[in-house]
Write an enzyme that holds these catalytic residues in place. Structure first.
Site, PDB file in Angstrom:
ATOM      1  CD  GLU A   1      -3.092   1.165   2.023  1.00 25.15           C
ATOM      2  OE1 GLU A   1      -3.678   2.238   2.249  1.00 25.15           O
ATOM      3  OE2 GLU A   1      -3.447   0.079   2.495  1.00 25.15           O
ATOM      4  CB  THR A   2       4.079   2.098   1.638  1.00 26.56           C
ATOM      5  OG1 THR A   2       3.563   1.897   2.960  1.00 26.56           O
ATOM      6  CG2 THR A   2       5.042   3.268   1.627  1.00 26.56           C
TER       7      THR A   2
END
Length: 141
Positions: free
Chosen positions: A63-64
């Site tokens: 997700e980062t």
């Protein structure tokens, strides 16, 4: 879409201070509007009780990478982005080394972006595959 600048990279790194990104040792390796590569060290701090990489840590890295990939495609003066949805398939385990996330676009729209994220070990073996949808919103005045 705007061109990503060195000043924006400095700001992204500054914004990561005292966050989960810093806590997990996630680092930027490559940033462009169509590809973001980030790494995370794998060892006991990101293990689950059986001594292997926790799937949740893989999802954090995925997700980062997707969020940063979106951030380099928007104007940070006028817009912000937030993860909306993520899925992940954990293919194999690892207990030490470096996990490498490579985010590439499926869709880059004005209000959402969808990224495919391959997570591999240093030998290029797939550890996890993920897809993440990121919302793009105008900043509130």
């Amino acid at each position: 879409m705007t061109q990503f600048t060195e000043d924006q990279l400095v700001q992204l790194k500054e914004n990561a201070r005292n966050t989960l990104i810093e806590t997990l040792g996630i680092e930027y390796q490559e940033l462009s509007t169509d590809k973001v590569v980030m790494t995370m060290p794998v060892g006991p701090p990101v293990h689950q009780p059986y001594g292997v990489l926790h799937g949740g840590a893989s999802v954090v890295l995925a997700e980062t990478a997707a969020s940063i990939a979106t951030a380099v495609n928007i104007n940070p003066e006028t817009h912000v982005c937030f993860g909306m949805e993520i899925n992940a398939n954990h293919i194999r385990t690892m207990s030490e080394g470096t996990l490498i996330a490579t985010a590439t676009p499926f869709h880059k729209g004005r209000s959402t972006m969808v990224w495919h994220i391959d997570l591999t070990n240093e030998e290029g073996k797939t550890i996890c595959i993920s897809r993440c949808t990121v919302s793009v919103m105008e900043k509130r005045q």
